[in-house]
Motif scaffolding. Structure first.
Motif: not given
Length: 140
Positions: A10-12, A15-19, A64-66
């Motif tokens: 999920r997008w949520s 963390d702030a670094y995109g990990h 990612r989206h998968h």
């Protein structure tokens, strides 16, 4: 034999670094464990509680989206507890190795209970003691 759970990301979870945040992995393990233990076609239906988690973070997982795959298996079965081992991974990378000690629990009596013979039989199908070769994986 191993159980595979394709865990949605999920997008949520970032963390702030995109990990994926380290704390989110505990939720991923919970989702995989519930998918493994509490299905109508399985024998483990009476409830359980977590006694312990151990998590080794191996590398960062970028959102990612998968889904990311979670392979899990039973590493140990005792009279009143069992240990589930996990790998959160893709085909070419392991992000987390973890384990959870699970205690069967009688919610009416509010106390731990022993593993039933049916539950033991179910768990033994996935038993892969520590140090064993990689088992056969089965999709969720």
């Amino acid at each position: 034999m191993r159980h595979i759970y394709p865990c949605p990301m999920r997008w949520s979870d970032m963390d702030a670094y995109g990990h994926v945040n380290n704390a989110v992995f505990v939720r991923y393990l919970e989702e995989a464990r519930i998918n493994f233990l509490f299905r109508p076609d399985k024998e483990f239906q009476q409830g359980s509680v977590v006694a312990r988690h151990e998590i080794d973070y191996k590398r960062q997982l970028v959102h990612r989206h998968h889904p990311v795959d979670i392979e899990l298996w039973v590493a140990e079965i005792r009279a009143a507890s069992f240990t589930i081992a996990y790998e959160v991974k893709d085909e070419d990378a392991v992000y987390v190795r973890a384990s959870t000690v699970v205690v069967p629990f009688d919610f009416e009596a509010q106390r731990p209970r022993r593993i039933t013979p049916q539950e033991r039989e179910f768990l033994q199908q996935y038993l892969e003691p520590a140090g064993a070769e990689e088992g056969e994986a089965v999709a969720a």
